[in-house]
Design an enzyme around this catalytic site. Structure first.
Site, short mmCIF file in Angstrom:
data_model
loop_
_atom_site.label_atom_id
_atom_site.label_comp_id
_atom_site.label_asym_id
_atom_site.label_seq_id
_atom_site.Cartn_x
_atom_site.Cartn_y
_atom_site.Cartn_z
N ASP A 178 1.17 -78.89 23.04
CA ASP A 178 1.62 -79.24 24.39
C ASP A 178 3.14 -79.23 24.48
O ASP A 178 3.85 -79.17 23.47
CB ASP A 178 1.10 -80.62 24.78
CG ASP A 178 -0.41 -80.64 24.93
OD1 ASP A 178 -0.95 -79.65 25.45
OD2 ASP A 178 -1.04 -81.64 24.54
N TYR B 110 -1.88 -82.69 11.58
CA TYR B 110 -0.77 -83.13 12.42
C TYR B 110 -0.17 -84.41 11.84
O TYR B 110 -0.87 -85.18 11.16
CB TYR B 110 -1.23 -83.44 13.84
CG TYR B 110 -1.44 -82.25 14.74
CD1 TYR B 110 -0.42 -81.79 15.58
CD2 TYR B 110 -2.67 -81.59 14.78
CE1 TYR B 110 -0.62 -80.72 16.42
CE2 TYR B 110 -2.87 -80.51 15.62
CZ TYR B 110 -1.84 -80.08 16.45
OH TYR B 110 -2.04 -79.01 17.29
#
Length: 250
Positions: free
Chosen positions: A51, A109
């Site tokens: 994003d 992540y």
């Protein structure tokens, strides 16, 4: 030839990975550069979307080219035609059936938090700032609730273009270390899974931070996971603290 690209980028000034018309995106910038090199329109396929504001230390993409070019020259040509906040670290020839998205086995992540009274300018773009005390032991114990296969409706965007919200988390670690450069503690929430939904890691991070501050407790988190209730989890953490660390393939 099919080329696999390993990419790093500072996501601060990008509107995410995916092509979005005239908006500046990582995929858009790479596609423009590689199309210029190829002399024809091509599309660079990423392992998945990040994003707006999210960074990558180990994003992976692939692109098929007809032009005869070595991996080293392709890397140099791409880097010479994109801005300095995105870089191809490695280019290599792979089999024609390799696809950066569909061949993924696991992604990792990390969500980074500067934990202290002052936010160093060196971390401003790459971490979230938390001044309040955090109970790391509670956060670690709660992290175990996220392990395994679950429906992640409570920890993802309400609108998601996916057939299933089930994903398997294989690793979740909460650690804290001293950072000499920033002269503060850095807390890291590292998560590995076979795939992620939009906002999933940031929502998990926000929930663990809320739990660490004592705002919610572990039974609430367990109920959110089992019932898919988004209203009882912590606020989604800001994008700047999130980095795609690694994408693993067979």
């Amino acid at each position: 030839m099919n080329f696999k690209l390993t990419i790093q980028y500072d996501g601060t000034d990008f509107h995410g990975w995916q092509l979005q018309g005239e908006l500046r995106t990582v995929q858009g910038e790479l596609t423009r550069a590689v199309s210029l090199i190829e002399g024809d329109r091509v599309v660079v396929n990423g392992s998945g979307r990040t994003d707006a504001g999210v960074h990558a230390e180990g994003q992976v993409a692939n692109v098929e080219l007809r032009r005869d070019i070595t991996p080293e020259k392709l890397r140099a040509a791409i880097n010479g035609n994109v801005s300095k906040d995105v870089r191809v670290l490695e280019a290599k020839v792979v089999s024609s059936d390799f696809h950066a998205r569909y061949s993924v086995l696991q992604k990792t992540y990390v969500y980074r938090v500067v934990h202290g009274p002052v936010m160093s300018p060196f971390w401003l773009r790459y971490a979230h700032h938390e001044t309040r005390p955090l109970d790391l032991d509670r956060m670690t114990r709660c992290g175990r609730l996220f392990m395994g296969l679950h429906d992640w409706t409570a920890f993802s965007a309400a609108q998601a273009d996916v057939e299933s919200r089930c994903r398997t988390i294989t690793q979740l670690e909460v650690t804290e270390r001293d950072d000499e450069r920033g002269r503060s503690a850095i807390l890291e929430i590292k998560v590995s899974a076979d795939g992620f939904l939009r906002y999933m890691v940031r929502s998990i991070a926000g929930t663990l931070l809320a739990l660490g501050r004592g705002e919610i407790d572990m039974p609430v988190v367990a109920r959110a996971i089992s019932e898919g209730d988004r209203t009882i989890v912590g606020a989604t953490a800001p994008p700047g603290g999130l980095t795609l660390l690694e994408v693993r393939y067979q």
